[in-house]
Motif scaffolding. Structure first.
Motif, PDB file in Angstrom:
ATOM      1  N   ILE A 204      -3.878  -1.247  -5.693  1.00  0.00           N
ATOM      2  CA  ILE A 204      -3.398  -1.229  -4.301  1.00  0.00           C
ATOM      3  C   ILE A 204      -2.904   0.191  -4.129  1.00  0.00           C
ATOM      4  N   GLY A 205      -2.710   0.379  -3.012  1.00  0.00           N
ATOM      5  CA  GLY A 205      -1.963   1.684  -2.555  1.00  0.00           C
ATOM      6  C   GLY A 205      -2.702   2.960  -2.393  1.00  0.00           C
TER       7      GLY A 205
ATOM      8  N   GLY B 233      -4.380   3.816   1.199  1.00  0.00           N
ATOM      9  CA  GLY B 233      -5.244   2.908   0.610  1.00  0.00           C
ATOM     10  C   GLY B 233      -5.816   1.934   1.612  1.00  0.00           C
TER      11      GLY B 233
ATOM     12  N   ARG C 187       3.187   3.450  -7.061  1.00  0.00           N
ATOM     13  CA  ARG C 187       1.448   2.915  -6.853  1.00  0.00           C
ATOM     14  C   ARG C 187       1.406   1.564  -7.709  1.00  0.00           C
TER      15      ARG C 187
ATOM     16  N   HIS D 134       0.643  -0.984  -0.075  1.00  0.00           N
ATOM     17  CA  HIS D 134      -0.094   0.039  -0.050  1.00  0.00           C
ATOM     18  C   HIS D 134       0.873   1.338   0.075  1.00  0.00           C
ATOM     19  N   HIS D 135       2.076   1.196   0.497  1.00  0.00           N
ATOM     20  CA  HIS D 135       3.050   2.387   0.412  1.00  0.00           C
ATOM     21  C   HIS D 135       4.375   1.991  -0.111  1.00  0.00           C
TER      22      HIS D 135
END
Length: 185
Positions: free
Chosen positions: A177-178, A185, A173, A162-163
């Motif tokens: 996701i993210g 996210g 990204r 996510h990061h």
């Protein structure tokens, strides 16, 4: 070209040696997951005991992957009879390949059962980071990165799906996701 490292760590509800059906299900599904992921595009390698031995993670020879280590918060057993953990250390070509392997097929099915097998925790269950091609990460590297992620949040040093970050440290990204438009996210 840099390689992506994935370290995972979870504390089990019961020791690996527990003969209960639930523990056997985890063990049996793990073998199918390893076999499937090992054939997935983008997968490069994973830490395996050098002698293929059985026993406690702590007693095995992991070769270039180094001595087995666990995060400071692991407070269960360290013998073949009492070890209650699942940990992996693997190398990937890229984040998309790792995401696809983890969130599809038999691994996805296993993820859907994770609360049957693993204790819920406030600690992260995995961390990613980049290494130069040819570098073999160690178990201690994984522990260090996971603890860093827990203490400091995602950064190029240790991050999540996510990061995520590119090899040069730029936020990335992964499709689907993210964060979207700057929000978590």
């Amino acid at each position: 070209m840099p390689h992506l490292v994935l370290y995972t760590f979870g504390v089990l509800k019961s020791p690996l040696a527990d003969p209960a059906p639930l523990t056997r299900e985890l063990h049996d599904s793990g073998e199918a997951v390893y076999e499937t992921i090992g054939r997935h595009p983008g997968y490069l390698a994973r830490a395996e005991a050098a002698d293929g031995g059985r026993g406690s993670h702590f007693e095995l020879d992991w070769g270039a992957w180094g001595e087995f280590a666990v995060p400071a918060w692991y407070d269960k057993g360290r013998t073949a009879e009492t070890t209650a953990l699942a940990a992996t250390l693997s190398l990937w070509t890229d984040l998309h390949s790792a995401f696809d392997a983890i969130y599809t097929g038999v691994h996805r099915e296993a993820l859907n059962r994770r609360h049957d097998w693993f204790e819920r925790t406030a600690h992260p269950l995995y961390a990613f980071w980049w290494v130069p091609a040819g570098v073999i990460p160690t178990w201690q590297d994984g522990v260090s990165r996971l603890e860093h992620l827990h203490d400091n949040g995602p950064a190029p040093h240790a991050f999540t799906f996510h990061h995520a970050f590119t090899p040069d440290g730029t936020p990335a990204r992964t499709r689907g996701i993210g964060p979207k438009d700057g929000r978590a996210g």
